[in-house]
Design a protein around this motif. Structure first.
Motif, PDB file in Angstrom:
ATOM      1  N   GLN A 381       0.793  -1.223   0.058  1.00 14.22           N
ATOM      2  CA  GLN A 381       0.054   0.019  -0.125  1.00 14.22           C
ATOM      3  C   GLN A 381       0.828   1.234   0.030  1.00 14.22           C
ATOM      4  N   SER A 382       2.074   1.174   0.678  1.00 14.16           N
ATOM      5  CA  SER A 382       2.666   2.410   0.887  1.00 14.16           C
ATOM      6  C   SER A 382       3.373   2.541  -0.573  1.00 14.16           C
ATOM      7  N   GLY A 385       0.878   4.020  -3.068  1.00 15.79           N
ATOM      8  CA  GLY A 385       0.738   5.519  -2.406  1.00 15.79           C
ATOM      9  C   GLY A 385       1.651   6.511  -3.010  1.00 15.79           C
ATOM     10  N   GLN A 388       0.165   7.098  -6.639  1.00 18.20           N
ATOM     11  CA  GLN A 388      -1.274   6.751  -6.604  1.00 18.20           C
ATOM     12  C   GLN A 388      -1.812   7.528  -8.037  1.00 18.20           C
TER      13      GLN A 388
END
Length: 542
Positions: A381-382, A385, A388
């Motif tokens: 997820q990092s 991001g 993104q």
């Protein structure tokens, strides 16, 4: 007498049906396997019902009593199976389940995990390998309608990582028309998306995968092994592997349940020549060097979870000291050996790990590395991001060593599943992310971000060297508020040196033609990080 004959006939017919059914089920002839015990019990119940019906028709009290006795026996068998399963569950045998993993060593990450070789980083995950394999198969006119791709397995072939899939029959009638076997297998280089090939010949001879899961009758892989080699032990994890000459085999894990109907104990592997059907058995002490995995990942995950969750027995309602594996499990290679990797988190924790476990796929020896940090999902997820705005999706990460920092490495793919960028995320601090269109760029940006944190000690790999030369080109760029300089010297024009402005106040004043001296760690990368920098032309410099 006639009634007795009817009963005997019923039992005999039932026995024949059981044998015929087992031709398709291929159950181990061992009551320590739940499927076998349940199937036999089911047939006993069926016999009782049939005998009871016969007794009612004949209105024989004797037969009726016998059938009732049969019902009692069937009921006792069912209750015995249930009781046996409960008594041998982790509720009553927690220590035995927890100890199945053996001795879990604790080691230091920096001393045991070798630093990353950028050229050997697997960038292709299983899903992308499947897509690339499908495209390759589609280039052969007519072949795609005859065969289908089998499951891709990642393996080391002559020091190179590949995803390999056999071509399998796409149906019964396709098998009928092609009983000599399907045409070879597909290899997808795990480190290079352009290296995809169909191997249909070996040593100049046509290659045919005759024994396979999609074949029928005697050439069905599981039935072939069951009839020729093993009927009493369990068989699982039918993996398609190549030896170092490219010859295809099926590697099958052989096991026995050591605690009731569970607690799989690996006995070894059965290796089947995919072309000739020749079978060889190996125990865990003499596995061929080219075989990458002996223990299936689900067996290892069970052992890890039992080890972590049964730390204080089954009745640990406060969940004291309980650990569990994180979602997902990957295969990593370290110093030529193959391991299963999974993060370890406290029960109830969502995004934090307390360490990770590496389990050797052959020896099943497990090592625990205590590292506080983020889970694989949090790392993904990092990385997502970071990009993104592009909406890229990260592949499940693999664990690598970057300058002795535990690091998640992953590919970033677009909506079509194509790799667009790469990302490295610190396990200990998932806010530290480096992305780039090449692996080298991603590592360079990642290391720069690590340096910016200030409280992280990097131990650079490679031999430290000093160099003096003349600046041919120099330019600056900015990453998250920190200025960096790339420069090239005339004496080493094929290498780009990168230096942070923080290491020398002379960097902003340096121009083409200046004589400089600096130190760096020699690596295989074409972009090398500078450790110290000195401009000889600037007055007062040393």
């Amino acid at each position: 007498m006639k009634k007795n004959k009817k009963g005997i006939i019923v039992v005999l017919v039932s026995a024949v049906l059981l044998v015929v059914l087992n031709y398709f089920l291929l159950l181990p002839l061992n009551f320590k396997f739940l499927g076998t015990s349940l199937t036999v019990t089911l047939f006993v119940v069926i016999n009782c019902v049939v005998l009871n019906v016969l007794s009612l028709i004949s209105q024989s009290k004797t037969e009726g009593k016998k059938s009732k006795t049969g019902f009692i026996i069937a009921g006792v068998l069912v209750l015995a199976i249930i009781a046996y399963g409960v008594i041998n569950s982790s509720m009553f045998r927690a220590d035995e389940y927890r100890n199945l993993i053996g001795n879990v060593e604790q080691k230091e990450f920096t001393n045991d995990i070798h630093t990353v070789d950028l050229t050997q980083l697997p960038i292709v995950d299983k899903k992308l390998a499947e897509n690339l394999g499908d495209k390759k198969l589609g280039t052969y006119v007519g072949l795609g309608s005859q065969v289908t791709l089998g499951e891709f397995t990642k393996q080391n072939v002559n020091g190179q990582l590949y995803w390999v899939s056999p071509l399998l029959h796409s149906g019964f009638f396709k098998w009928m028309n092609n009983k000599e076997g399907t045409t070879g297998y597909i290899m997808v280089n795990a480190t290079n998306t352009k290296d995809v090939k169909l191997v249909d010949k070996l040593n100049g001879k046509p290659l045919k995968i005759k024994y396979q899961p999609n074949a029928y009758f005697s050439t069905d892989l599981k039935r072939h092994v069951y009839m020729k080699a093993e009927r009493t032990a369990g068989l699982t994890d039918f993996s398609f592997e190549l030896d170092d000459t490219g010859k295809p085999y099926w590697v099958i894990t052989k096991y026995i349940n050591s605690i009731g109907f569970s607690g799989e104990k690996i006995l070894g592997v059965i290796v089947v020549d995919a072309q000739s059907g020749e079978i060889k058995e190996y125990d865990t002490n003499n596995i061929p060097s080219w075989v990458d995995r002996v223990a299936p990942d689900f067996v290892i995950r069970d052992r890890i979870d039992w080890w972590g969750e049964l730390v204080h027995g089954f009745f640990n309602f406060s969940k004291k000291d309980m650990l569990t594996s994180t979602k997902g499990m990957n295969m990593v290679y370290n110093n030529g050996e193959c391991y299963y990797y999974t993060g370890i988190t406290s029960v109830g924790s969502d995004e934090a790990i307390v360490g990770f476990i590496l389990t050797n796929t052959k020896t099943m020896n497990s090592t625990f590395y205590k590292v506080s940090g983020s889970t694989e999902i949090a790392g993904m997820q990092s990385a997502e991001g970071k990009v993104q705005n592009l909406q890229y999706k990260a592949t499940f990460p693999i664990l690598i060593n970057v300058e002795n920092i535990p690091t998640y490495f992953m590919s970033l793919k677009d909506k079509k599943g194509l790799i667009k960028q790469y990302a490295m995320v610190s396990v200990e601090d998932y806010s530290i992310v480096g992305v780039g269109e090449t692996i080298k760029d991603a590592k360079s940006n990642y290391v720069k971000t690590l340096k910016n944190k200030g409280n992280i000690t990097l131990k650079f790999t490679g031999e430290q060297k000093k160099l003096q030369g003349t600046i041919m080109r120099i330019g600056s760029f900015n990453i998250e508020g920190t200025t960096y300089y790339n420069f090239i010297i005339k004496e080493k024009p094929d290498t780009i040196f990168t230096a942070s402005a923080a290491i020398s106040s002379q960097l902003p004043l340096t121009r083409e033609g200046d004589n400089v001296s600096f130190s760096y760690n020699e690596t295989e990368s074409s972009s090398i990080d500078v450790l110290e920098f000195n401009n000889i032309n600037i007055k007062g410099s040393k």
